[in-house]
Each structure stands twice: as C-alpha cells, then as structure tokens.
Write an enzyme that holds these catalytic residues in place. Structure first.
Site, short mmCIF file in Angstrom:
data_model
loop_
_atom_site.label_atom_id
_atom_site.label_comp_id
_atom_site.label_asym_id
_atom_site.label_seq_id
_atom_site.Cartn_x
_atom_site.Cartn_y
_atom_site.Cartn_z
N ASP A 239 0.79 -1.24 0.00
CA ASP A 239 0.00 0.00 0.00
C ASP A 239 0.82 1.29 0.00
O ASP A 239 1.99 1.31 0.39
CB ASP A 239 -0.99 0.02 1.17
N HIS B 214 7.46 8.83 4.53
CA HIS B 214 6.16 9.50 4.73
C HIS B 214 6.24 11.00 4.44
O HIS B 214 5.42 11.76 4.94
CB HIS B 214 5.57 9.27 6.14
N GLU C 281 -0.49 -2.24 5.04
CA GLU C 281 0.44 -2.18 6.18
C GLU C 281 0.27 -0.88 6.95
O GLU C 281 0.50 -0.83 8.15
CB GLU C 281 1.89 -2.31 5.69
N GLU C 282 -0.12 0.20 6.24
CA GLU C 282 -0.12 1.55 6.82
C GLU C 282 -1.30 1.80 7.75
O GLU C 282 -2.06 2.74 7.57
CB GLU C 282 -0.11 2.61 5.71
NI NI Z 1 6.62 1.22 5.47
#
Ligand code: NI
Length: 394
Positions: A80, A364, A138-139
């Site tokens: 993702d 991020h 995963e996020e």
């Molecule tokens: Ni990551």
C-alpha cells in the site's frame, strides 16, 4: 562504501526490477484498495509454474513455488501507499491524485517480484517450497493480521518468514539486522474528560476540564520517566487536545488523543495500566469523569535469534562490512503479526541517497525517494537467505 555483492541471478534482472518499482510508484493505491497493484503483480506471475491465491485479505496475493522436497519458507512485501500528494518532478511521478508511495513499499513489491522471477528461473539454486506473500494495508489497518487469519501461513505450513524495509535512515550499502524487537508496539488512546462548566470568573462549583486535562498531560509523562525501567524504551505522546468554547467560559469537556509505544509486551502492558490508573486517580481527585478508550495497535516486531543469524550471514555476503545493527525507531510495522506465528526476521536495507549526506528524505514525506540501487541489494538478501535455508542438496 563497502563492496557490494549482488547475486548474479538478481543482477541479470536489475533493469526489470527498477522498471517494476517505477510502475508501482506511478500507480499507488491506499490500504485495502490495491486492486490495480494486484492486477500488475498477477500479470507478472502469468505463465509461471506457480500456485496463486487471490484475493487474500481483500487485495492480497499468495504465490507458492514448489521445487522438490523441503520445508516452506515465506517472503513478504507490503503493497500500500499513503494519502500524500507527491511533490517534485520525475517521469514516474504518481498519477493518482493525493496518493503516493512515500514509504518505499513500491520498492518492496519490486524486490519480492524480482526475487520470485530469479528463483523461479534458477531452480538449481534451491530445493523446497517458497511462499511469496504480497500483503495489503500495512499503513494502519493491519493487513498482515487478516492474512494470518485467512491462513496464509498454513498449507503448506510456513517454517520461517522474512521481510524487509528500505530504510532511508541508513546509508545505501548498509543492511541493518538485529535479533529481538526491531519495531515497537504502536497503540492509540483517546481520553475524554468531563467536568462541570461555568463562568470564567466564578470557578466555585465548577469542575474545570481544562485544568484536569493539563494535569493529565503532565502526569502521563511520568509513566516513561518514573515507571518504566530506564534501560527499556517507551513513548507516551499526547498529540491532540480539544476543548472549551470561549476565553471566559470554564470548559466542561476536553478530549485528548495520543499514542503509546514500547518494544516489549510487558512494557506495553505497564504503560497501558498506568494510563488507566492516572485517568482514574485524576478523575477522583478533581471530581471529574474521565473515560479512556485504549486501542491496541500493532504488536512489537520481534526477530527470532536463529533466523536473524541466517539474515546476518546473508547481509555479510551481500554488503560485507555494511552489515550491522539497524537504525531503530519506535515506529510500528504489521510484519509483527507474522512473526508472532512463525520464527523469522525483518531487516532494513539502507537506501539513503549519497547526495543527501545530511540525512536522507524521511519516509512518509511528500518528496520521499530512495536510492534504487538498494533494490538489488534487498533481492540479493532474499536469494541468499533462501539458498542458506533451502540448499539444493538439502
Ligand atoms: Ni513502510
């Protein structure tokens, strides 16, 4: 920089791996929405001699590659992207508005696919069963947990699992591998303070929710400084406070939200129980009502010592002296759910670009990028690990 030893089966595929990464980068999708990503992966798997399961955990894929008798080892990548608008310009910039691969999962997918293609094509290098896990979400939403619940570690039963993260906190040419906890438990809490409002000039008879909240914020900081063993680590962060209506009105309600982190399960439980006790005690001493909503997030990511040793040897093979301890943080990672079930190791591939010597672009962030040479380093790690655990003569 240490001398790199890219596995020949991977070196041959370098261009393709980079092209795959750029394709995924250009077409990012959010957690549990990775449908196009899944289609691209399935297209790569087409025509190969594999057993493919899809969808697993909504958008995930599991591919099983068999090559004679031997145990089953799993390799995992997350799929993702993040809700971030990509800045900067490059030919493979995200075409999906407000969505960006800003953590490197595009690279993880390319590494896993490259490994699969290499090992499918070089069956003389190993013997046994390989399970390639393409995991969604995963996020935040814990895609790994759903995959475990849907049985991806069974049939065939997985003996060990490995995963990696491209890591801009380490220089390119390094690999961070360590036994024990490498990522933290990442929990979340919301505290609602209910007092009794009134006129700002006449506090008598009121219960000031702002005062109670202020005391809570300070008391919560005593958990890590006074309750936790100073040789262990934890974090309690209050990230938001909302309350009050006007400068001259005593607030009757304040909401606080925050996150609690720890490497060890017992420290996590300690922090959790102290937050509860502080809420209850503060409520009693002020005559307020305090409600705590504590939500368990990802558990700590804990590497098995024996499997970590296999990964350490592989890292030495690939980057020589570049193998060492990882840069650790209190970030969370849902690989933890797989590692709760089977032994394995989650390691970190240094991916900081040398032109950013002051520290690479953080994960991020809207201009996140990594050194693409790290892709073949990651794939070589996977191949070395498989060769060590599933030798062709074994
Ligand atoms: Ni990551």
């Amino acid at each position: 920089m240490p001398k790199l030893n890219i596995h020949p089966a991977i070196a041959k595929l370098e261009k393709r791996i980079i092209a795959l990464r750029r394709h995924f980068h250009q077409h990012p999708e959010l957690s549990f929405q990775e449908t196009e990503t899944a289609q691209s992966i399935l297209a790569e798997l087409k025509g190969l001699n594999l057993e493919v399961r899809h969808p697993v955990a909504r958008t995930g894929i599991v591919a099983v590659l068999r090559n004679g008798n031997g145990p089953c080892i799993a390799l995992r990548a997350d799929m993702d992207a993040l809700p971030i608008q990509e800045t900067g310009d490059r030919p493979y910039k995200s075409v999906n508005d407000g969505v960006m691969h800003a953590c490197g999962h595009d690279g993880h997918l390319a590494i896993l696919l490259g490994t699969l293609l290499a090992l499918e094509n070089s069956r003389d290098l190993w013997r046994g069963t390989l399970k390639f896990i393409f995991q969604p979400a995963e996020e935040g939403p814990a895609g790994a947990r759903y995959m475990v619940e849907e049985g991806v570690l069974k049939e065939p039963k997985v003996r060990a699992i490995f995963g990696l993260h491209l890591w801009n906190y380490q220089d390119f040419g390094t690999i961070g591998v360590k036994a024990g906890a490498v990522m933290a438990a990442a929990d979340r809490f919301t505290i609602t303070v209910r007092g009794k409002g009134g006129h700002g000039a006449m506090p008598q008879g009121t219960v000031d929710a702002v005062i109670v909240a202020a005391q809570l914020v300070m008391s919560l900081q005593s958990i890590v400084s006074r309750n936790l063993n100073p040789l262990e680590s934890g974090v309690v962060t209050v990230g938001q406070i909302h309350g009050g209506d006007n400068f001259n009105i005593i607030a009757d309600e304040v909401t606080l939200t925050g996150t609690a982190r720890a490497y060890r399960e017992e420290d996590r439980q300690l922090i959790k129980s102290r937050i509860k006790a502080i809420c209850d005690g503060t409520a009693a001493s002020h005559g307020a009502a305090i409600e705590l909503d504590y939500q368990d997030g990802y558990p700590p990511t804990i590497n098995d010592p024996a499997m970590t040793e296999v990964a350490v040897q592989a890292a030495r093979q690939v980057v020589g002296d570049g193998a060492g301890d990882p840069f650790r943080s209190m970030g969370g990672e849902d690989m933890a759910y797989f590692l709760q079930e089977v032994p394995g190791c989650f390691f970190f591939i240094g991916s900081a670009k040398p032109e950013h010597p002051e520290g690479a672009v953080p994960h991020h962030s809207s201009h996140f990028d990594f050194d693409e040479r790290a892709l073949t380093v990651g794939a070589s790690m996977f191949v070395e690990i498989i060769q060590a655990l599933l030798p062709p003569s074994g």
